[in-house]
Design an enzyme around this catalytic site. Structure first.
Site, PDB file in Angstrom:
ATOM      1  N   GLY A  81       0.773  -1.239   0.000  1.00 38.14           N
ATOM      2  CA  GLY A  81       0.000   0.000   0.000  1.00 38.14           C
ATOM      3  C   GLY A  81       0.800   1.281   0.000  1.00 38.14           C
ATOM      4  CD1 TRP A  83       4.637   2.813  -4.815  1.00 32.01           C
ATOM      5  CD2 TRP A  83       3.798   2.766  -6.885  1.00 32.01           C
ATOM      6  NE1 TRP A  83       5.691   2.674  -5.681  1.00 32.01           N
ATOM      7  CE2 TRP A  83       5.207   2.636  -6.955  1.00 32.01           C
ATOM      8  CE3 TRP A  83       3.059   2.747  -8.055  1.00 32.01           C
ATOM      9  CZ2 TRP A  83       5.876   2.501  -8.177  1.00 32.01           C
ATOM     10  CZ3 TRP A  83       3.717   2.616  -9.271  1.00 32.01           C
ATOM     11  CH2 TRP A  83       5.112   2.502  -9.336  1.00 32.01           C
ATOM     12  CG  ASP A 109      -1.818  -7.437  -4.219  1.00 37.53           C
ATOM     13  OD1 ASP A 109      -0.894  -6.645  -4.439  1.00 37.53           O
ATOM     14  OD2 ASP A 109      -1.644  -8.666  -4.088  1.00 37.53           O
ATOM     15  CG  ASP A 125      -5.999 -12.629 -11.668  1.00 38.03           C
ATOM     16  OD1 ASP A 125      -5.275 -11.740 -12.179  1.00 38.03           O
ATOM     17  OD2 ASP A 125      -5.923 -13.827 -11.985  1.00 38.03           O
ATOM     18  CG  ASP A 149       6.554  -0.966  -7.277  1.00 38.73           C
ATOM     19  OD1 ASP A 149       7.439  -0.904  -8.152  1.00 38.73           O
ATOM     20  OD2 ASP A 149       6.807  -1.070  -6.068  1.00 38.73           O
ATOM     21  CE  LYS A 189       8.951  -3.504  -9.705  1.00 38.54           C
ATOM     22  NZ  LYS A 189       9.277  -3.671  -8.274  1.00 38.54           N
TER      23      LYS A 189
END
Length: 240
Positions: A81, A83, A109, A125, A149, A189
């Site tokens: 959490g 970000w 998540d 998902d 990320d 990322k």
């Protein structure tokens, strides 16, 4: 665990050295030593962030300004959490900035995330068939920002890990195409390694600007970098 003193009176080298305990692998010892000596880890603990990764999105937003008051944000792979913590303040999701629009943030998540004031978390998902529609329903419309990320589990093989994270980033990008409003931003990322050409081409087709950057908070010995794609052209964009 030991600390090394310097010759200066009353001063001490802040480098912490960790001895390898019986039954603990050398790699684990080196990771622990790196964590204990990481200034961003110490800052996160002092400033109340859930992890050092918070500083990566802070530095990216300082440069590209996408977490603006009123923005509707989706945080993919949001755990733990960090970000989202940054986004709560910058998007004004708690309405604390008088005269500024109030944004919203939705984190998803595969695992449960500790609640955070100003953010909404769900176990989901994002690659499920109806995930995009579910997210837009929770969010109350299209998103202004999709950020990720996420990183695939490490296999220990550099090239394999590179391919896995590129595939994950591509999946996140296609999800972003389905939920972003025109003009939106995608941040994710990636790992440098030579297989990201197709991803870059795809993003350049769908966004007006695509930048690749390694923020200062990203460890120098890491091959990670971040792609910041701004100015989403919309879902009607034709691929070459």
């Amino acid at each position: 665990m030991t600390t090394k003193k310097t010759s200066g009176r009353g001063q001490r080298d802040l480098t912490v050295k960790v001895k390898t305990a019986r039954g603990r692998k050398l790699s684990s010892t080196l990771w622990l030593q790196r964590q204990l000596n990481d200034p961003y880890v110490r800052r996160a603990q002092t400033e109340g962030y859930r992890g050092r990764a918070a500083y990566k999105i802070l530095e990216l937003d300082d440069r590209y300004r996408f977490l603006v008051p009123g923005a509707r944000i989706v945080d993919l792979g949001a755990a733990p959490g960090g970000w989202s913590q940054v986004a709560v303040k910058r998007a004004n999701t708690l309405g604390e900035k008088a005269g500024k629009r109030q944004g919203s943030i939705l984190g998803v998540d595969l695992q449960e995330i500790e609640p955070l004031a100003g953010a909404e978390f769900h176990v989901l998902d994002f690659m499920a068939d109806d995930a995009d529609e579910q997210v837009k329903q929770w969010l109350g419309g299209e998103a202004d920002v999709v950020m990720s990320d996420m990183a695939a589990s490490s296999s220990g093989h550099k090239q394999t890990d590179h391919l896995r994270i590129i595939a994950l980033c591509e999946a996140a990008a296609y999800f972003a195409f389905d939920v972003l409003a025109p003009g939106g931003t995608f941040v994710a990322k990636v790992l440098a390694g030579g297989a990201e050409g197709d991803l870059q081409k795809l993003l350049k087709q769908r966004f007006t600007k695509v930048a690749n950057v390694k923020p200062p908070a990203s460890r120098k010995d890491s091959s990670e970098k971040f792609v910041v794609a701004t100015g989403f052209r919309g879902r009607d964009t034709e691929e070459d």
